[in-house]
Design an enzyme around this catalytic site. Sequence first.
Site, PDB file in Angstrom:
ATOM      1  N   LYS A 184       3.617 -12.328   7.132  1.00  0.00           N
ATOM      2  CA  LYS A 184       2.391 -11.728   6.620  1.00  0.00           C
ATOM      3  C   LYS A 184       2.134 -12.398   5.279  1.00  0.00           C
ATOM      4  O   LYS A 184       2.859 -12.175   4.307  1.00  0.00           O
ATOM      5  CB  LYS A 184       2.601 -10.228   6.467  1.00  0.00           C
ATOM      6  CG  LYS A 184       1.815  -9.580   5.386  1.00  0.00           C
ATOM      7  CD  LYS A 184       0.439  -9.145   5.848  1.00  0.00           C
ATOM      8  CE  LYS A 184      -0.342  -8.685   4.637  1.00  0.00           C
ATOM      9  NZ  LYS A 184      -1.292  -7.639   4.909  1.00  0.00           N
TER      10      LYS A 184
ATOM     11  N   THR B 214       0.825  -1.210   0.000  1.00  0.00           N
ATOM     12  CA  THR B 214       0.000   0.000   0.000  1.00  0.00           C
ATOM     13  C   THR B 214       0.858   1.259   0.000  1.00  0.00           C
ATOM     14  O   THR B 214       0.466   2.286  -0.546  1.00  0.00           O
ATOM     15  CB  THR B 214      -0.904   0.004   1.249  1.00  0.00           C
ATOM     16  OG1 THR B 214      -1.570  -1.248   1.323  1.00  0.00           O
ATOM     17  CG2 THR B 214      -1.919   1.127   1.200  1.00  0.00           C
TER      18      THR B 214
ATOM     19  N   TYR C 124       7.126 -11.318   4.071  1.00  0.00           N
ATOM     20  CA  TYR C 124       5.921 -10.938   3.332  1.00  0.00           C
ATOM     21  C   TYR C 124       5.841 -11.769   2.074  1.00  0.00           C
ATOM     22  O   TYR C 124       6.822 -11.956   1.372  1.00  0.00           O
ATOM     23  CB  TYR C 124       5.974  -9.458   2.975  1.00  0.00           C
ATOM     24  CG  TYR C 124       4.791  -8.992   2.157  1.00  0.00           C
ATOM     25  CD1 TYR C 124       3.670  -8.444   2.769  1.00  0.00           C
ATOM     26  CD2 TYR C 124       4.789  -9.109   0.772  1.00  0.00           C
ATOM     27  CE1 TYR C 124       2.574  -8.016   2.019  1.00  0.00           C
ATOM     28  CE2 TYR C 124       3.702  -8.685   0.018  1.00  0.00           C
ATOM     29  CZ  TYR C 124       2.596  -8.147   0.649  1.00  0.00           C
ATOM     30  OH  TYR C 124       1.516  -7.726  -0.088  1.00  0.00           O
TER      31      TYR C 124
END
Lengths: 295, 295, 295, 295
Positions: free
Chosen positions: C165, C49, C137
């Site tokens: 994540k 993001t 990630y």
Amino acid sequence: MADIEFKGIFPYLVTPIDQSGNLKEDVLRDLVNHLITKGVHGLTPLGSTGEGAYFPWEVKKRVVDVVVKTAAGRVPVIAGVNEMTTNGAVKQAIETERIGADGILVVLPTYFPLADQQVVEHFRAVARAVSCPVTLYTNPKFAKWGFTIPMLEELAEEPNIRYLKDASGNTGKLLSIVNALQDRIKIFSASAHVPLFVFMMGGVGWMSGPACLIPEQCVKLYELAREKRWEAAFEFQKTLWSLNVAFQNYSLAACVKAGLEMQGFPVGFPLPPQRQLDEEGKKIVSQILTNIGVL
Amino acid sequence: MADIEFKGIFPYLVTPIDQSGNLKEDVLRDLVNHLITKGVHGLTPLGSTGEGAYFPWEVKKRVVDVVVKTAAGRVPVIAGVNEMTTNGAVKQAIETERIGADGILVVLPTYFPLADQQVVEHFRAVARAVSCPVTLYTNPKFAKWGFTIPMLEELAEEPNIRYLKDASGNTGKLLSIVNALQDRIKIFSASAHVPLFVFMMGGVGWMSGPACLIPEQCVKLYELAREKRWEAAFEFQKTLWSLNVAFQNYSLAACVKAGLEMQGFPVGFPLPPQRQLDEEGKKIVSQILTNIGVL
Amino acid sequence: MADIEFKGIFPYLVTPIDQSGNLKEDVLRDLVNHLITKGVHGLTPLGSTGEGAYFPWEVKKRVVDVVVKTAAGRVPVIAGVNEMTTNGAVKQAIETERIGADGILVVLPTYFPLADQQVVEHFRAVARAVSCPVTLYTNPKFAKWGFTIPMLEELAEEPNIRYLKDASGNTGKLLSIVNALQDRIKIFSASAHVPLFVFMMGGVGWMSGPACLIPEQCVKLYELAREKRWEAAFEFQKTLWSLNVAFQNYSLAACVKAGLEMQGFPVGFPLPPQRQLDEEGKKIVSQILTNIGVL
Amino acid sequence: MADIEFKGIFPYLVTPIDQSGNLKEDVLRDLVNHLITKGVHGLTPLGSTGEGAYFPWEVKKRVVDVVVKTAAGRVPVIAGVNEMTTNGAVKQAIETERIGADGILVVLPTYFPLADQQVVEHFRAVARAVSCPVTLYTNPKFAKWGFTIPMLEELAEEPNIRYLKDASGNTGKLLSIVNALQDRIKIFSASAHVPLFVFMMGGVGWMSGPACLIPEQCVKLYELAREKRWEAAFEFQKTLWSLNVAFQNYSLAACVKAGLEMQGFPVGFPLPPQRQLDEEGKKIVSQILTNIGVL
């Protein structure tokens, strides 16, 4: 026809049906006679275009019988054997040969994904059940497997596995196959891509749904390639390419069936839930056939 | 060089680095001189093979400078502009032209997927920032977008967008592009597939990582195609095909770098986390280069 | 903060920019203060993001500095290290820790595909370069690799690799990971799927772009889960789900930035060629935020 | 059974065959009796696990008859209608209802890809041909289509389309479906993923191949969920998860058939070319069943 070499243009025949889904044998006979008159070198019923994965065996058996009897030895018939189970495919292959097909094209649709060894065993079992020449078929878009070169090398050990129709459209992969398999397995080009490049690689022919609609043009392209007139062939192929592009946007069987209806063969529509060509699609196919000069 | 037409063999140059990742300018100069001596028609630093997506601009700027100054007008230089953001790509394109590149090759790597219109706007913005000829690059395996024909038609309206390097290896799609775009956008063949077919379609050249390793062979293939000796070209291409097959199994930059090390150019390894060629891979590349006669 | 356990809601911060693409530090400070006031448990700049794959290091360094200094120890900061090369990632990780981040989130974007072992080596090299806790990630939609359980088991041997994540949204795979890795690697839920199920599996928190827009709601969901009020949590999550659905249809950064503009934070738009939200998209986001009660 | 609500554990029955591929009706009867004794809430012959895509109608008809007669109203039977053509599916649906099935599960395998509207028309045509409740089945891994929410909304207008078995394992998508369709279509969980999360969403049951092997455990999980003992349910589900993981690595029908053989039901092997479980696979399944306590 024991020592026959298959080569040249083999249209993938559509399977003509009426509104109730019953086979229209007369229309199939007319189509066979028409295509032989136009000079095609063989006929292939019950491939993808022939909706071989959709019809029950009773219908498919009649299709093979009608095509074999109508061809009557004028051109060879390579009939599709298109079944999910090995037992079913073996039985249909045996009956297909008994009815009089000169060769079979083995298509393996899938529900559960298959490991390479299972694919090899299926094709081998079917090949061993018949004595006629076998053409391997693969189309990674429609099944959940594809041939690797080791798979093809294993299958090439069966004496009657002699042809491959690779519908991947991947000319690079075909070149690797040609280099690895040499003369052990001969290549038929797919309809949706560039047969000329396959001829240049040594490909022996072209199995093609569109050849139902433009048989003379397909034969001419093949002759230009045989005469090694590559640039003339390439220029000529360019004029045919629009047909392939249109066919990629719609369903293959729907396009060929719609085009044949336009040419006066009432072959009907593809079996639902496959979609018929809509008005827009018909207009495009009609325009292309007009441009090519067959409408 | 304003009215130059790019054509022929353009090796994708690797970016030579030492153990610390610093550019080895001398090795790059040697490679440029070597390839020009071998007859290549141009040079393309900072494409995929040149790891253009991985190096920071300071390094890439030095690469362009070294290649332009060493080529010194003997052959044209089409330098890669390989950036995720439009602003970054515009800035690098302007500087690349200012340094003296004769053209740019625009590569658009992605993180988030892109809509078609965003892709068009990126290439257009970069093209408008320079006055030199622009080559569009697309490789659906490495990015999350691909060119459609409408996208190419929109981009072809920019007067300096004049070339397309399509690395999809999809000869059918290329044929559609050639039919639709005609002379508005000229095609360079990808390294990983069959340049001969692209030449037959009217393709003007071949941008290729492997051309770093077999420049004379690539030039010979191009010359055979120009003389329309298609079968001789096809037979010759067969001997080169094994190189492409090997390169598909390993990383392209790793293969070319390993092969150049074998030929005496200490170009180092690809930037980690990319993998160096392992012993098995080196043996295969070495064997193929020996077979082709360049080792 | 050596023995800190990360848990709870960590908004993925957007990176506010002006029309020229320059960082708007004041807006970033305001956003940080706002989110801390709203009760979030930590902050994660430079994730997906945050467009961490797009900005150059000079900008990213400023982002880390501003977020760390503004948070000022009130909540921990896990900053993204989002680089294609291992050397680059190692350098940025070291500087990120030096600036004062409490942990790093390692994102590995790709151009050429990577083999599993290369992926492992990248994450291990970055982890060994720092002493702070490392969050792995993975998002198979944005990169050309994914973690297997053996890869995670190998990485879990690094003492500071302590969190994962996983943005795949594949709850089945997460369950397998939880069963295999137990307490060695703790799970943060992805924003785009169902954090409640991840909490039920023992997940420790939720890293999330949407948490920038609905921080209080995210905290409430986390608290309900901690109190094991599963059905209340599930009912509450239902009201938030529409936001996730909308965000899947548009670009994540574009949605969060548009929503923050509506809430009075002039964060600008995502870096081109990424697309801004169009009017239709803005209307949808505005309606959803109104329904949730934050507009 | 007109107003019956289907809910709970519905094992996907395997189709027992001998070496020649003939149905072993006695073994099927034993299996049905065994599962009812173990407390399952219904039975589903001829789903994916039942190899419904592979058997000819004569065999499938016998399967439905044997299961319906053996169940004898003790639990409802939802029989698979698994055919590529709409006409074929309609005929089989009518006969399946006539034989006495309480509901049908409509599976649509594909050869050519299908457009959304064709998929809708297929399911609608089959639903309108019967008066019993219809369960929609979708598994994007095995077919070339998937349900969108607008497709489900269109189908939900048919009064007897009342259930959906979504085998995608995508809990996020299921949540969107639940939000959009509310009570108009009830959800059955897939076997390969996390039924507990589906129960929490309001899912009414679990159709599952593995439930043939661990029926009591599946019933217990369902009961824990009904009692809203979510954490106990989650802990219990963890112990069952290893079975799902193993089944993803092998073919589902092969795993369930091998496990039933171990439990004393001589159901045979899956139809070739599907692969039987190898020794390694059998060892893994045997170990897992021993751990769960059913061997």
